[in-house]
Design a protein around this motif. Structure first.
Motif, short mmCIF file in Angstrom:
data_model
loop_
_atom_site.label_atom_id
_atom_site.label_comp_id
_atom_site.label_asym_id
_atom_site.label_seq_id
_atom_site.Cartn_x
_atom_site.Cartn_y
_atom_site.Cartn_z
N UNK A 1 -6.15 5.15 -2.76
CA UNK A 1 -5.11 6.12 -3.12
C UNK A 1 -5.68 7.53 -3.04
N UNK A 2 -4.79 8.50 -2.87
CA UNK A 2 -5.21 9.91 -2.86
C UNK A 2 -4.16 10.76 -3.57
N UNK A 3 -4.61 11.68 -4.45
CA UNK A 3 -5.99 11.74 -4.97
C UNK A 3 -6.28 10.52 -5.84
N UNK A 4 -7.54 10.15 -5.99
CA UNK A 4 -7.89 8.88 -6.61
C UNK A 4 -7.34 8.68 -8.02
N UNK B 1 0.81 -1.22 0.00
CA UNK B 1 0.00 0.00 0.00
C UNK B 1 0.84 1.27 0.00
N UNK B 2 2.12 1.14 0.34
CA UNK B 2 2.97 2.31 0.54
C UNK B 2 3.21 3.04 -0.78
N UNK B 3 3.25 4.37 -0.77
CA UNK B 3 3.61 5.13 -1.98
C UNK B 3 5.12 5.31 -2.11
N UNK C 1 0.61 4.45 -5.54
CA UNK C 1 -0.30 5.58 -5.33
C UNK C 1 0.50 6.82 -4.98
N UNK C 2 -0.03 7.99 -5.36
CA UNK C 2 0.60 9.24 -4.98
C UNK C 2 0.63 9.40 -3.47
#
Length: 328
Positions: free
Chosen positions: A323-326, A217-219, A273-274
């Motif tokens: 994630x954010x932003x999606x 899950x880590x960016x 993810x960002x």
């Protein structure tokens, strides 16, 4: 024409059929005993699932939750590696094969699959259940001791779900190293507890040291910013409760939430993810508070207000683990 059943629907039907031949009281007693065994001192020196009655009861109770947790982890991983799908899969310590069903639910199509476990009754039941899904009927179910002597054939994807808690420290390290040596991608899922998170971070560190990039899950692939003893990183998956769940746990809700921790890492390029929402968003009047893990390896709370327009509306629909932003 009715749409074909999804893997989740097929698995639920297969599990329900198994319970038809097991008296409810016996199933409940078996689950309660097995839960006590799993919560006891670990590691174990013998398979906890001893016979078919044990395996049927525990599979009906635990497979849906394991399936949903692994499927959630795989969905985040798949979003980070668009266009990629595993051509082969090994499920280490896979028991009755919940992770193999989750892989099939994530990436359509048949592929060579090998499930390794040391409990023969679990493997036998997993093989029986897999016969209900055309893409799993040719899976190989092999007995193997999961530990320092483990070797794996080259494979695209290795999954390890709810296994590390049963192993000694040296065996955990050996399993992660074997997966890293054999696979192009490794996904590890553990219970969403402080200890489960600690085991995932230990595995994550070994994978990064072996040259893997963290995809989810880590960016980022830097050190985890969560301070041990103060917090832990985990997520939640919604699980439909069976009649057996209600018998064992009481209550009447049709669902429960499975808390889990995970890491997905690859040897090939990924697009993490960002940022990742690492707590349930707090929706307040005119604002949404998001706790994020960010690409710099930091944890930060951000506040999205109505002044942000469309972004505010998006934040209200954002969930824990997204994630954010999606669409960054």
């Amino acid at each position: 024409m009715n749409a074909p059943a999804t893997p989740a629907e097929t698995l639920r039907s297969a599990l329900a059929a198994l319970l038809d031949g097991l008296p409810p009281r016996q199933a409940t007693q078996a689950v309660e005993r097995l839960i006590a065994s799993y919560r006891g001192a670990t590691p174990t020196d013998a398979p906890i699932l001893r016979d078919r009655a044990d395996v049927v009861a525990y599979a009906a109770y635990r497979m849906p939750a394991t399936f949903e947790a692994v499927r959630s982890a795989l969905a985040a991983f798949a979003a980070a590696v668009p266009g990629w799908a595993p051509g082969s899969h090994a499920d280490v310590g896979g028991g009755t094969g919940a992770a193999t069903w989750a892989v099939t639910a994530t990436w359509e199509g048949a592929r060579p699959v090998t499930v390794l476990d040391w409990a023969e009754p679990a493997l036998a039941l997993g093989r029986e259940l897999a016969a209900a899904h055309p893409e799993l009927r040719r899976a190989q179910w092999r007995r193997a001791r999961i530990g320092t002597a483990l070797t794996l054939d080259p494979v695209d994807l290795v999954t390890v779900s709810y296994v590390l808690n049963e192993l000694t420290g040296p065996d955990r390290a050996a399993l992660v190293d074997a997966a890293a040596s054999a696979a192009q991608a490794v996904v590890i899922v553990e219970a969403g507890t402080p200890d489960g998170h600690a085991r995932v971070i230990e595995a994550r560190d070994r994978l990064v040291a072996a040259g893997f990039q963290v995809a989810a899950p880590c960016p980022h692939s830097a050190a985890c910013p969560v301070v041990p003893g103060q917090d832990w990183c985990h997520f939640s998956a919604r699980v439909s409760r069976s009649s057996l769940h209600r018998q064992v746990k009481g209550g009447s809700l049709a669902y429960e939430d499975e808390k889990f921790a995970y890491v997905a890492a690859t040897r090939f390029p990924a697009e993490p993810a960002s940022a990742r929402v690492v707590r349930r968003p707090q929706i307040r009047k005119g604002q949404v508070l998001l706790d994020l893990c960010e690409p710099e390896g930091l944890l930060r709370r951000t506040t999205i207000t109505k002044r942000h327009g469309d972004l505010y509306r998006t934040a209200r629909d954002t969930d824990w683990g997204d994630p954010w932003p999606p669409h960054a």
